[in-house]
Each structure stands twice: as structure tokens, then as C-alpha cells.
Scaffold this motif. Structure first.
Motif, PDB file in Angstrom:
ATOM      1  N   LYS A 156      37.690   6.213 -26.524  1.00  0.00           N
ATOM      2  CA  LYS A 156      37.453   7.659 -26.467  1.00  0.00           C
ATOM      3  C   LYS A 156      36.194   8.047 -27.223  1.00  0.00           C
ATOM      4  CE  LYS A 156      40.861  10.012 -24.463  1.00  0.00           C
ATOM      5  NZ  LYS A 156      40.551  10.947 -23.384  1.00  0.00           N
ATOM      6  N   LYS A 158      33.772   6.134 -27.789  1.00  0.00           N
ATOM      7  CA  LYS A 158      32.648   5.364 -27.239  1.00  0.00           C
ATOM      8  C   LYS A 158      31.969   4.478 -28.276  1.00  0.00           C
ATOM      9  CE  LYS A 158      32.257   8.845 -23.767  1.00  0.00           C
ATOM     10  NZ  LYS A 158      31.609  10.035 -23.255  1.00  0.00           N
ATOM     11  N   TRP A 235      55.846   7.963 -17.876  1.00  0.00           N
ATOM     12  CA  TRP A 235      54.800   8.449 -18.769  1.00  0.00           C
ATOM     13  C   TRP A 235      54.058   7.283 -19.377  1.00  0.00           C
ATOM     14  CZ3 TRP A 235      53.218  13.412 -19.420  1.00  0.00           C
ATOM     15  CH2 TRP A 235      54.010  14.388 -18.805  1.00  0.00           C
ATOM     16  N   ARG A 236      52.745   7.456 -19.467  1.00  0.00           N
ATOM     17  CA  ARG A 236      51.906   6.405 -20.035  1.00  0.00           C
ATOM     18  C   ARG A 236      51.056   7.001 -21.150  1.00  0.00           C
ATOM     19  NH1 ARG A 236      54.685   4.082 -17.410  1.00  0.00           N
ATOM     20  NH2 ARG A 236      54.417   2.418 -15.902  1.00  0.00           N
ATOM     21  N   ARG A 238      48.964   7.477 -24.949  1.00  0.00           N
ATOM     22  CA  ARG A 238      48.972   7.540 -26.402  1.00  0.00           C
ATOM     23  C   ARG A 238      50.332   7.932 -26.966  1.00  0.00           C
ATOM     24  NH1 ARG A 238      45.777  11.282 -29.914  1.00  0.00           N
ATOM     25  NH2 ARG A 238      46.173  12.730 -28.220  1.00  0.00           N
TER      26      ARG A 238
ATOM     27  N   GLU B 270      50.241  10.917 -16.501  1.00  0.00           N
ATOM     28  CA  GLU B 270      49.352  10.457 -17.571  1.00  0.00           C
ATOM     29  C   GLU B 270      48.852   9.036 -17.360  1.00  0.00           C
ATOM     30  OE1 GLU B 270      48.425  12.424 -20.359  1.00  0.00           O
ATOM     31  OE2 GLU B 270      49.442  14.057 -19.327  1.00  0.00           O
ATOM     32  N   PRO B 272      46.426   6.217 -16.953  1.00  0.00           N
ATOM     33  CA  PRO B 272      45.027   6.259 -17.377  1.00  0.00           C
ATOM     34  C   PRO B 272      44.069   6.297 -16.193  1.00  0.00           C
ATOM     35  CG  PRO B 272      46.193   4.509 -18.492  1.00  0.00           C
ATOM     36  CD  PRO B 272      47.125   5.049 -17.469  1.00  0.00           C
ATOM     37  N   GLY B 289      36.850  14.651 -20.836  1.00  0.00           N
ATOM     38  CA  GLY B 289      37.018  13.452 -21.641  1.00  0.00           C
ATOM     39  C   GLY B 289      37.931  13.632 -22.839  1.00  0.00           C
ATOM     40  N   GLU B 290      38.202  14.898 -23.197  1.00  0.00           N
ATOM     41  CA  GLU B 290      39.091  15.139 -24.343  1.00  0.00           C
ATOM     42  C   GLU B 290      40.552  14.939 -23.978  1.00  0.00           C
ATOM     43  OE1 GLU B 290      38.103  19.111 -25.384  1.00  0.00           O
ATOM     44  OE2 GLU B 290      36.045  18.589 -25.952  1.00  0.00           O
ATOM     45  N   LEU B 291      40.836  14.949 -22.676  1.00  0.00           N
ATOM     46  CA  LEU B 291      42.233  14.799 -22.247  1.00  0.00           C
ATOM     47  C   LEU B 291      42.741  13.400 -22.569  1.00  0.00           C
ATOM     48  CD1 LEU B 291      41.880  16.456 -18.730  1.00  0.00           C
ATOM     49  CD2 LEU B 291      43.123  17.409 -20.668  1.00  0.00           C
ATOM     50  N   ASP B 292      44.021  13.327 -22.872  1.00  0.00           N
ATOM     51  CA  ASP B 292      44.648  12.037 -23.139  1.00  0.00           C
ATOM     52  C   ASP B 292      44.595  11.152 -21.900  1.00  0.00           C
ATOM     53  OD1 ASP B 292      45.340  11.739 -25.658  1.00  0.00           O
ATOM     54  OD2 ASP B 292      47.498  12.069 -25.409  1.00  0.00           O
ATOM     55  N   ASN B 293      44.349   9.872 -22.118  1.00  0.00           N
ATOM     56  CA  ASN B 293      44.371   8.894 -21.025  1.00  0.00           C
ATOM     57  C   ASN B 293      43.283   9.103 -19.980  1.00  0.00           C
ATOM     58  OD1 ASN B 293      46.693   7.633 -22.131  1.00  0.00           O
ATOM     59  ND2 ASN B 293      47.896   9.308 -21.267  1.00  0.00           N
ATOM     60  N   VAL B 294      42.336   9.975 -20.298  1.00  0.00           N
ATOM     61  CA  VAL B 294      41.174  10.112 -19.421  1.00  0.00           C
ATOM     62  C   VAL B 294      39.992   9.508 -20.166  1.00  0.00           C
ATOM     63  CG1 VAL B 294      39.601  11.695 -18.267  1.00  0.00           C
ATOM     64  CG2 VAL B 294      42.041  12.232 -18.390  1.00  0.00           C
ATOM     65  N   PHE B 295      39.344   8.550 -19.535  1.00  0.00           N
ATOM     66  CA  PHE B 295      38.201   7.920 -20.176  1.00  0.00           C
ATOM     67  C   PHE B 295      36.959   8.273 -19.371  1.00  0.00           C
ATOM     68  CE2 PHE B 295      42.001   5.528 -21.099  1.00  0.00           C
ATOM     69  CZ  PHE B 295      41.978   5.524 -22.481  1.00  0.00           C
ATOM     70  N   LEU B 296      36.197   9.216 -19.917  1.00  0.00           N
ATOM     71  CA  LEU B 296      35.040   9.729 -19.191  1.00  0.00           C
ATOM     72  C   LEU B 296      33.746   9.168 -19.780  1.00  0.00           C
ATOM     73  CD1 LEU B 296      33.528  11.675 -17.292  1.00  0.00           C
ATOM     74  CD2 LEU B 296      33.811  13.449 -19.032  1.00  0.00           C
ATOM     75  N   TYR B 297      32.973   8.548 -18.932  1.00  0.00           N
ATOM     76  CA  TYR B 297      31.665   8.024 -19.352  1.00  0.00           C
ATOM     77  C   TYR B 297      30.602   8.553 -18.413  1.00  0.00           C
ATOM     78  CZ  TYR B 297      33.644   4.900 -22.807  1.00  0.00           C
ATOM     79  OH  TYR B 297      34.268   4.409 -23.913  1.00  0.00           O
ATOM     80  N   ASN B 298      29.521   9.098 -18.984  1.00  0.00           N
ATOM     81  CA  ASN B 298      28.436   9.545 -18.117  1.00  0.00           C
ATOM     82  C   ASN B 298      27.310   8.512 -18.124  1.00  0.00           C
ATOM     83  OD1 ASN B 298      26.764  10.004 -20.360  1.00  0.00           O
ATOM     84  ND2 ASN B 298      27.594  12.065 -20.624  1.00  0.00           N
TER      85      ASN B 298
END
Lengths: 261, 439
Positions: A156, A158, A235-236, A238, B270, B272, B289-298
Motif C-alpha cells: 500500500k 509502495k 471476506w478477504r 486485512r 473485498e 484483492p 488506492g486508500e481502499l482496503d485490498n485495492v492496490f493501485l499503481y500509476n
């Protein structure tokens, strides 16, 4: 004899733990390999010790310290299985220190007998073995949860250098933690049921207190919640791993209440 | 006899010069056969990639370098004056060192990149197929391939991301473990997203869905990637199903907002999701990208990752250079056994040791002879050895002046069982003719 063997085991696990911790920080090293060698060697000696104690006429889990040593044995066994099946040496960086802590704790607590010497009772044996195995599996699941949260945090934020590359992938560690709880939870349930029936039928003579019962219930409920949300609600992520950590805390509290005064 | 490499690469020549001098793969065999016909060239191999054109050759002497340059000019039709300034010429152990550096990826534009090893291999295979390689180049290229492999397994020179696509794969691996059966969604059918998607697909990802504003373009790309196309109206459902999303539309406003994604994440339980936003301006709100289980890369994040890997690989250069130094030393020691003077010395030593050995063996049985007779026997031995070795020695000296001397020396070395000695391995500097450099 048995304490000498335990000393050897402790040293082997300790070296293995140090090597695995170093492995998380040092790039391209053989630390993980040597860590595995020490873990496996320690485990062999540990197994021999369990057999020696058993052959000596003592059930290996008749006292609280012995039970803790057995938990450490089960943790390392699980670790070696994980290493073999999943190729995840990184997990050793938490599991091996945990095994070391278990043995050190065992050395520091009083040698009181469980349930006033009725260890020969079949009920009690089933109860204790089930609880020991479930504890080890929960401990490993706890390690997985910590790694999940750390890796999640790194992804998260990075920060993708150093440790990031040596930590296991999220989905894999998530699946592993779930499998462990899926095995441990029935064992825990079995342990609790045998205890309840045992006490009511007079097969087990042990002190019961509302606090102890409540702690056990909370532990059971925490893992039940985890399995339910993971399996049924799908549910997955954190939050599921926070539940696992809460479960591990509950296990530690319950153990402290039950085993030691 | 002269081992030489003449060529140019991305550091010495601009792209337009490299383009004009590149030899297409289809014409390589023909070019090599023509080069071999030059007469003075015994062995040759041409390595031509988008970043370099290099000719490796074994010739009679340094004077033949000009022939090679003339050949390159004739082959590509580029006047010499246009490229000679960009050429480098390395000979002897410097040529060896150069090829080892190339195959290890130290000489590549993207440090440690893996393709070069395959390119070296195929260049060698083509040369081998048209019988243009001999004792020296066979050994040299096989060693170079071995060095390339050693560098990549023993050091981290080939670890990490080489491009945005690699970086995306690495991240996806850290999230999902492996890419098998993962569902990819491509939003916007641009070239960049296509390349990244291809990289991910080649790493084993499962199904592909392409969503584009104009359906026709989505269909075309989907066909190419073996996936299905959907319109923008079905984007939400596609986002629910996907594991990896690559977005690069030309939209000026974000097309995936935090609000939508938060809603979709609940539907996804949720699960990922890895979002790759390579569009500028961005397609996905950074807040997603702040959301849980979301991995945002630009695109910048991925670019950073690539640069970071480059920095990490740079730390490995020293280790790789150590390997190269070691292997170059070994190879030059071997090459040295094919040089006239050392070979003759080695042969003499070999004969002398045979003489001494035999004398030791039979001396005991000759005790009845007096000193004078024993001296006569020793002289006899020496004389036989001299007689036997005289003719070979004279011929070997002649070989030095022929263009295929290395090959013949190798035969001599083999016939008489002359091996590399420790002492020779330790002194590579003296062994090779000094390499001339011109850049």
C-alpha cells in the motif's frame, strides 16, 4: 538426559531463528537454507526427546512445561511442512522465534501436573493433544497474519525494496492461514468438547472457573467468526487477519489461565 | 592469429547509425559466408541486435581489421566515413572480456536484461550452422553463454523489473502468488496497455477482457490477445470479475472513482484487486488506492520501481565483473596455449618431462653401466626427443603466420596433450596481444 536434549533443541531453534531473521534483511544469501537445516536438525533431536520422555514412563504432556515444549515441537513440524509444500522460508522468521519462546517459557514455569495426576485418563489425553495441536496451528496462523499485514502495508505504501521481495505473496499467505485455522478449529472444538464432557461425567478432575470458560469461549468464537467470514461470506483481506491476531491473543490468555497459576 | 571484435553499440553510436548498420537475421548466414570468403578470416560471428552490431573474428593479424570494416561497409551499404568514428575495436583478452560483458548483460542498455543471452546464443548458432566458427569462437561463445548464466544465477544482476510490464508482473506476483487463472481487464485499447497486458499474459494469466469506448477497437485488441470485448456500459461487471486491471484510456476525467470502487469492492467480497493506471491524465482516482485490498499503481509508481531495480542491479555489477574477470583469465590462459611461443615452451616441457620420467624409471636397471655410458644413454634420449620434435616445432612456427593458426595449434595441443598450467592462468596480461581500442 531429556533436559540436555532440550538444550540442544533450543540452541538449534535459536540459531535457525536468527538465520531466518537475518534472511529477511540480507539480500541473496544462504541464510534461509542454513536456517532450514538448523530447524530440521533441531526437530529431529526434539522428536527423539519426545520419544525418550515417553519411553521413560512419563506422558510427554503431563505437565504444563512439557505441554509447551510439545507445542514448540508441533510449530516446527508445521513449519517444515509449510517449507516443503509452499516453499515459504520467510515464515520461519516468526515461527522459529515463537518455538524458541515456547521452550523458554516452558523452562521458566513451575512443573505443576495437569489435573492432579489423572493424565492416564484417555479423555484427558485426547483433550490435551487436541489443544496442543490446535495451539501450534493457531500460532502459525498468527505468524501468517503478521506477514500478511506487513506485506499489505508495504504494498500500500509502495515501499517495495528490501524485505518486500522476501515476504510471501498476499493471496498465498492468506490461503495458508485459512488452511491452518480450518485444521486447528475442529481440534480446538474437540478439545473443548472433551473437556466439557470430561468434567461433567467426572472423568476429569480439574478446577473450573467462569473466567476460564469465558476465555475458551471467546477463543472459539473468534476463530469461528474468522472461518465464517472467510468461508461463507467470502471476506478477504486485512480485517480477516486482524481477527486472526485477536484469536492468537485469546489463545495466549486462555493458555495462561488454564495452565499456569 | 588475431582474435578481434569490431562493432558499435548504443553507447558509441546514435540510433540512426545503428539502424543502418544492423544486419537482419535473414541475411546473417549469407553475410557470414561472404565474410569467411575474405580469405584472411578463419572464424567469424556477427551479433546484431537493436542496440549493437558486432563482428567477432579470428584473422591473420591486426592488419586485417581494416578488411572487416570494409566488409561491414560493403554489407550494409553505409560509407565507412559514416560509422568509423562510432566503432570500437578490441582484440585478444579485451575481446574476450567484451563478449563476456555483453552476455552477462553489463553492456546492455537495460542492465542485466535477459534477452541478450538468447541473442548471443542465436548469433553463435547461425555462425556454427554455416561452419564459420572453429576452435576459438566455439570455445569463446560457449564460455560467454556460461558466463551469462553464471552472472544471472550467482548474482542479482537479472533480478527485478526491466520495464513497466515487468514491474507490473512483479507486483501482481507479490499480491497473487502466481498469475495462473487470474482475470485481466484492459480498460482502453492503447498500445501501452497492450504491451503491459502481453507481459502479464505471457506470465500465465488466464482470461482477458477488453473494455473500450469504441467497441470495434476493443474487439480488435481482444481478438489479438485471445480475450473478449465489452462496451463501457459493462465496465462495472468487468471490474467485479477482474483480478488485475490495466487502464490507459484517453479520458480527461477519472473513469474509476473511489465511490464506485468502494461499492464494487463490497460486491467483490473485498477480494484483492490490482489496479494499474498507465494513463496520463490518470484514469483512476488516486483515492481509490486508500481502499482496503485495492492496490493501485500509476505509471510513475511503476517507473520508480523500474528505476529502483536498476539501482539495485547496479550494486551487483562488481560481483558480475569478478566472475567475468575469472572467466576471462581462464579463457585467455587457454587461448595462450594456442600462441606459438608458449605452445613451443609447453611442448618442450612436456618432452623434457617424458625424458626425465623414463630416465628415472630405467635408471635402476642401468646401474651396471659406468658414468660415461650412462651419459651416453642420456644423450641418446635427448637426441631422439630432439629429432622427433624438430619438425613439429618448425611447422608450428610457420603456423603463426597463417590465418588458421589457432585451429592448427589447437590440434597440436590436443595431439600432444598439452594442458593449461596454473602458472599460465595467473598471468593473463602477458599472454594476450595488447588490445587496441578506438572509440
Amino acid at each position: 538426559m531429556s533436559s540436555l536434549l532440550l538444550g540442544v533443541v533450543l540452541i538449534a531453534y535459536f540459531i535457525s531463528a536468527v538465520l531466518y531473521l537475518a534472511n529477511l534483511h540480507v539480500k541473496h544469501s544462504r541464510y534461509a537454507l542454513f536456517g532450514a537445516v538448523f530447524a530440521a536438525a533441531g526437530f529431529v533431536v526434539h522428536t527423539v526427546r519426545v520419544i525418550v520422555v515417553h519411553a521413560g514412563g512419563n506422558t510427554p504432556f503431563s505437565t504444563a512445561p512439557e505441554a509447551l515444549v510439545l507445542v514448540a515441537w508441533a510449530i516446527v513440524l508445521l513449519y517444515l511442512i509449510i517449507l516443503w509444500r509452499y516453499r515459504l522460508p520467510a515464515v520461519g522468521a516468526l515461527e522459529m522465534p515463537l518455538a524458541v519462546i515456547c521452550i523458554l517459557l516452558a523452562a521458566s514455569v513451575a512443573k505443576q501436573q495437569f489435573a492432579s495426576g489423572v493424565i492416564s485418563s484417555g479423555w484427558l489425553k485426547v483433550h490435551i493433544v487436541a489443544i496442543i495441536l490446535s495451539m501450534a496451528a493457531f500460532a502459525v496462523a498468527f505468524c501468517c497474519a503478521v506477514f500478511y499485514l506487513v506485506q499489505n502495508k508495504l504494498l500500500k505504501s509502495k515501499r517495495l525494496s528490501g524485505m518486500f521481495r522476501r515476504l510471501p505473496p498476499l493471496e498465498l499467505i492468506d490461503g495458508l492461514a485459512h488452511n491452518l485455522v480450518a485444521i486447528a478449529f475442529p481440534l480446538l472444538t474437540l478439545g473443548i468438547i472433551t473437556a466439557v464432557i470430561g468434567v461433567h461425567a467426572g472423568l476429569l478432575r480439574t478446577e473450573t472457573s467462569p473466567v476460564k470458560i469465558a476465555a475458551s469461549a471467546v477463543t472459539w468464537a473468534t476463530y469461528a467468526l474468522y472461518l465464517f467470514s472467510h468461508g461463507v461470506l467470502q471476506w478477504r483481506g486485512r480485517r480477516a487477519h486482524y481477527v486472526l491476531i485477536a484469536g492468537a491473543v485469546a489463545v495466549a490468555v486462555t493458555t495462561a489461565l488454564h495452565g499456569f497459576k | 592469429m588475431h582474435l578481434v571484435v569490431i562493432g558499435l553499440n548504443h553507447t558509441t553510436a546514435p540510433i540512426d547509425v545503428r539502424e543502418r548498420l544492423s544486419v537482419p537475421e535473414s541475411g546473417l548466414a549469407d553475410a557470414l559466408s561472404r565474410l569467411k570468403m575474405c580469405g584472411c578470416v578463419t572464424e567469424c560471428c556477427i551479433l546484431s541486435t537493436c542496440n549493437r552490431t558486432e563482428m567477432y573474428a579470428v584473422t591473420e593479424s591486426r592488419d586485417d581489421d581494416a578488411v572487416l570494416i570494409d566488409f561491414l561497409s560493403a554489407l550494409t551499404g553505409v560509407p565507412k566515413a559514416d560509422f568509423t568514428d562510432h566503432l570500437y575495436t578490441r582484440s585478444g583478452h579485451k575481446a574476450v572480456d567484451h563478449l563476456f560483458r555483453v552476455s552477462a548483460g553489463l553492456d546492455s542498455m537495460m542492465l542485466g536484461e535477459p534477452q541478450i543471452l538468447g541473442q548471443v546464443k542465436s548469433a553463435y548458432c547461425v555462425a556454427g550452422d554455416c561452419s564459420c566458427t572453429g576452435a576459438v569462437l566455439n570455445n569463446l561463445f560457449q564460455q560467454a553463454l556460461a558466463v551469462g548464466k553464471r552472472a544471472r544465477t550467482e548474482t542479482d544482476i537479472a533480478k527485478g523489473a526491466f520495464s513497466v510490464g515487468y514491474a507490473a508482473v512483479e507486483l501482481a506476483n507479490s499480491i497473487f502468488g502466481d498469475l495462473y487463472g487470474r482475470r485481466i481487464l484492459i480498460v482502453g485499447a492503447g498500445k501501452m496497455s497492450e504491451n503491459t497486458a502481453k507481459r502479464i499474459i505471457s506470465n500465465g494469466a488466464g482470461s482477458v477482457t477488453v473494455a473500450n469506448r469504441t467497441f470495434e477497437r476493443a474487439r480488435k485488441l481482444a481478438e489479438e490477445l485471445g480475450g473478449v470485448a465489452v462496451g463501457f456500459d459493462a465496465l462495472d461487471q468487468a471490474l467485479i470479475d477482474a483480478d488485475i486491471v490495466i487502464s490507459s484510456t484517453g479520458a480527461t476525467e477519472p473513469i474509476i472513482t473511489r465511490q464506485t470502487m468502494a461499492k464494487l469492492m463490497r460486491v467483490r467480497h473485498e477480494r484483492p484487486v490490482f489496479l494499474i493506471d498507465i494513463a496520463v491524465p490518470r484514469d483512476i482516482e488516486p483515492e481509490v488506492g486508500e481502499l482496503d485490498n485495492v492496490f493501485l499503481y500509476n505509471i510513475d509508481d511503476l517507473q520508480d520501481l523500474v528505476e529502483q531495480s536498476v539501482r539495485e542491479r547496479q550494486k551487483e555489477i562488481e560481483k558480475v565483473e569478478l566472475i567475468i574477470e575469472q572467466e576471462t583469465r581462464k579463457f585467455t590462459a587457454w587461448l595462450k596455449t594456442l600462441e606459438v611461443v608458449p605452445l613451443i615452451r609447453l611442448l618442450r616441457e612436456r618432452f623434457d618431462s617424458i625424458r626425465d620420467g623414463e630416465w628415472e624409471k630405467y635408471r635402476g636397471r642401468l646401474n651396471h653401466l659406468n658414468d660415461r655410458d650412462r651419459e651416453t644413454v642420456q644423450a641418446l634420449l635427448q637426441s631422439v626427443i630432439n629429432k622427433i620434435s624438430h619438425h613439429p616445432m618448425v611447422r608450428i612456427k610457420d603456423y603463426a603466420n597463417t590465418h588458421d593458426g589457432y585451429g592448427k595449434m589447437d590440434v597440436v595441443r590436443e595431439l600432444f596433450g598439452v594442458e593449461i598450467t596454473e602458472e599460465m592462468e595467473e598471468a593473463p596480461e602477458a599472454s594476450a596481444p595488447e588490445g587496441a581500442e578506438k572509440e
